[in-house]
Design a protein around this motif. Sequence first.
Motif, PDB file in Angstrom:
ATOM      1  N   THR A  56      11.409 -18.219  51.120  1.00 47.66           N
ATOM      2  CA  THR A  56      11.738 -17.945  49.730  1.00 47.66           C
ATOM      3  C   THR A  56      10.493 -18.182  48.894  1.00 47.66           C
ATOM      4  N   VAL A  57      10.354 -17.375  47.876  1.00 48.63           N
ATOM      5  CA  VAL A  57       9.231 -17.480  46.948  1.00 48.63           C
ATOM      6  C   VAL A  57       9.816 -17.485  45.541  1.00 48.63           C
ATOM      7  N   ASP A  58       9.448 -18.493  44.771  1.00 43.11           N
ATOM      8  CA  ASP A  58       9.968 -18.610  43.413  1.00 43.11           C
ATOM      9  C   ASP A  58       8.831 -18.826  42.432  1.00 43.11           C
ATOM     10  N   VAL A  59       8.918 -18.175  41.290  1.00 45.65           N
ATOM     11  CA  VAL A  59       7.999 -18.453  40.194  1.00 45.65           C
ATOM     12  C   VAL A  59       8.669 -19.528  39.352  1.00 45.65           C
ATOM     13  N   LEU A  60       7.983 -20.652  39.171  1.00 44.87           N
ATOM     14  CA  LEU A  60       8.603 -21.815  38.532  1.00 44.87           C
ATOM     15  C   LEU A  60       8.418 -21.867  37.025  1.00 44.87           C
ATOM     16  N   SER A  61       7.203 -21.669  36.573  1.00 50.83           N
ATOM     17  CA  SER A  61       6.960 -21.769  35.135  1.00 50.83           C
ATOM     18  C   SER A  61       5.718 -20.984  34.761  1.00 50.83           C
ATOM     19  N   SER A  62       5.625 -20.695  33.489  1.00 50.36           N
ATOM     20  CA  SER A  62       4.482 -19.984  32.942  1.00 50.36           C
ATOM     21  C   SER A  62       4.165 -20.574  31.578  1.00 50.36           C
ATOM     22  N   GLN A  63       2.884 -20.762  31.333  1.00 49.81           N
ATOM     23  CA  GLN A  63       2.475 -21.283  30.028  1.00 49.81           C
ATOM     24  C   GLN A  63       1.027 -20.911  29.760  1.00 49.81           C
ATOM     25  N   ILE A  64       0.626 -21.063  28.541  1.00 47.43           N
ATOM     26  CA  ILE A  64      -0.768 -20.829  28.179  1.00 47.43           C
ATOM     27  C   ILE A  64      -1.482 -22.178  28.205  1.00 47.43           C
ATOM     28  N   ASP A  65      -2.634 -22.196  28.852  1.00 46.62           N
ATOM     29  CA  ASP A  65      -3.442 -23.413  28.949  1.00 46.62           C
ATOM     30  C   ASP A  65      -4.292 -23.523  27.685  1.00 46.62           C
ATOM     31  N   GLU A  66      -3.751 -24.184  26.699  1.00 42.20           N
ATOM     32  CA  GLU A  66      -4.405 -24.315  25.384  1.00 42.20           C
ATOM     33  C   GLU A  66      -5.649 -25.195  25.436  1.00 42.20           C
ATOM     34  N   LEU A  67      -5.674 -26.144  26.368  1.00 34.41           N
ATOM     35  CA  LEU A  67      -6.752 -27.133  26.383  1.00 34.41           C
ATOM     36  C   LEU A  67      -8.067 -26.604  26.943  1.00 34.41           C
ATOM     37  N   SER A  68      -7.995 -25.638  27.827  1.00 29.36           N
ATOM     38  CA  SER A  68      -9.250 -25.158  28.399  1.00 29.36           C
ATOM     39  C   SER A  68      -9.565 -23.742  27.950  1.00 29.36           C
ATOM     40  N   SER A  69      -9.198 -22.790  28.725  1.00 29.54           N
ATOM     41  CA  SER A  69      -9.653 -21.418  28.507  1.00 29.54           C
ATOM     42  C   SER A  69      -8.705 -20.551  27.696  1.00 29.54           C
ATOM     43  N   GLY A  70      -7.483 -20.993  27.501  1.00 31.29           N
ATOM     44  CA  GLY A  70      -6.494 -20.136  26.868  1.00 31.29           C
ATOM     45  C   GLY A  70      -5.868 -19.168  27.857  1.00 31.29           C
ATOM     46  N   ASN A  71      -6.220 -19.300  29.131  1.00 33.16           N
ATOM     47  CA  ASN A  71      -5.625 -18.475  30.175  1.00 33.16           C
ATOM     48  C   ASN A  71      -4.166 -18.853  30.396  1.00 33.16           C
ATOM     49  N   VAL A 127      -1.157 -19.974  32.865  1.00 28.89           N
ATOM     50  CA  VAL A 127      -0.988 -20.796  34.058  1.00 28.89           C
ATOM     51  C   VAL A 127       0.436 -20.573  34.550  1.00 28.89           C
ATOM     52  N   VAL A 128       0.556 -20.260  35.821  1.00 28.87           N
ATOM     53  CA  VAL A 128       1.867 -20.045  36.428  1.00 28.87           C
ATOM     54  C   VAL A 128       1.932 -20.879  37.705  1.00 28.87           C
ATOM     55  N   TYR A 129       3.094 -21.471  37.957  1.00 26.84           N
ATOM     56  CA  TYR A 129       3.321 -22.207  39.194  1.00 26.84           C
ATOM     57  C   TYR A 129       4.323 -21.441  40.046  1.00 26.84           C
ATOM     58  N   ALA A 130       4.038 -21.376  41.347  1.00 29.92           N
ATOM     59  CA  ALA A 130       4.931 -20.708  42.296  1.00 29.92           C
ATOM     60  C   ALA A 130       5.232 -21.661  43.438  1.00 29.92           C
ATOM     61  N   SER A 131       6.383 -21.475  44.046  1.00 30.08           N
ATOM     62  CA  SER A 131       6.825 -22.319  45.153  1.00 30.08           C
ATOM     63  C   SER A 131       7.256 -21.447  46.321  1.00 30.08           C
ATOM     64  N   VAL A 132       6.865 -21.862  47.516  1.00 29.93           N
ATOM     65  CA  VAL A 132       7.265 -21.167  48.743  1.00 29.93           C
ATOM     66  C   VAL A 132       7.825 -22.196  49.707  1.00 29.93           C
ATOM     67  N   LYS A 133       8.926 -21.854  50.351  1.00 29.19           N
ATOM     68  CA  LYS A 133       9.398 -22.650  51.479  1.00 29.19           C
ATOM     69  C   LYS A 133       9.801 -21.682  52.575  1.00 29.19           C
ATOM     70  N   ALA A 134       9.717 -22.146  53.805  1.00 28.10           N
ATOM     71  CA  ALA A 134       9.932 -21.232  54.922  1.00 28.10           C
ATOM     72  C   ALA A 134      10.471 -21.959  56.149  1.00 28.10           C
ATOM     73  N   TRP A 135      11.144 -21.190  56.981  1.00 29.64           N
ATOM     74  CA  TRP A 135      11.648 -21.658  58.256  1.00 29.64           C
ATOM     75  C   TRP A 135      11.270 -20.628  59.309  1.00 29.64           C
ATOM     76  N   VAL A 136      10.954 -21.095  60.503  1.00 25.19           N
ATOM     77  CA  VAL A 136      10.660 -20.198  61.621  1.00 25.19           C
ATOM     78  C   VAL A 136      11.638 -20.521  62.738  1.00 25.19           C
ATOM     79  N   TYR A 137      12.287 -19.474  63.246  1.00 27.58           N
ATOM     80  CA  TYR A 137      13.256 -19.612  64.322  1.00 27.58           C
ATOM     81  C   TYR A 137      12.750 -18.860  65.540  1.00 27.58           C
ATOM     82  N   ARG A 138      13.020 -19.423  66.729  1.00 33.68           N
ATOM     83  CA  ARG A 138      12.625 -18.784  67.992  1.00 33.68           C
ATOM     84  C   ARG A 138      13.861 -18.611  68.859  1.00 33.68           C
ATOM     85  N   TYR A 139      13.965 -17.450  69.474  1.00 31.21           N
ATOM     86  CA  TYR A 139      15.074 -17.158  70.380  1.00 31.21           C
ATOM     87  C   TYR A 139      14.785 -17.789  71.733  1.00 31.21           C
TER      88      TYR A 139
END
Length: 142
Positions: free
Chosen positions: A61-76, A78-90
């Motif tokens: 699963t991939v989720d976008v968590l938050s988005s904001q403007i970085d006022e303190l540095s560049s004004g760019n 900033v977005v945070y994303a999260s990934v979690k995963a499971w691998v299954y073998r037969y």
Amino acid sequence: QNFSSYGFRVADAAQVAGRFPGFDLNAFEAEFGMGDDLSPETKNAAFEAIAGEIPLLVVATVDVLSSQIDELSSGNYVVYASVKAWVYRYDGMFFESVAAVAPIQMRGDGPNETVAETDALVKAAAAASKEIVDQLSASGIQ
């Protein structure tokens, strides 16, 4: 980096669903849209559909968590994303969990929200892929 770059053969989920009846992408989307995991029925149907044909199944699963403007540095943005995963073998009878990644959160930066989001998603996916490959390698799974 992705699984292909580590030497794994990767099939797109849509190709798998098209080739193996019972591998229901709509069920995956619906269940992940409402929660953090798949129901036993959806997992079992998917595993049954690919049993003996596809030795490893990665579910993430991939989720976008938050988005904001970085006022303190560049004004760019900033977005945070999260990934979690499971691998299954037969194993011939069942699919067993052989690797798992707890949520990995990464920060992305960019001049607009789209660029920042893409940056965060790429970083999170790369980190999760590396963690999974490291776990598989440690278990002798190639």
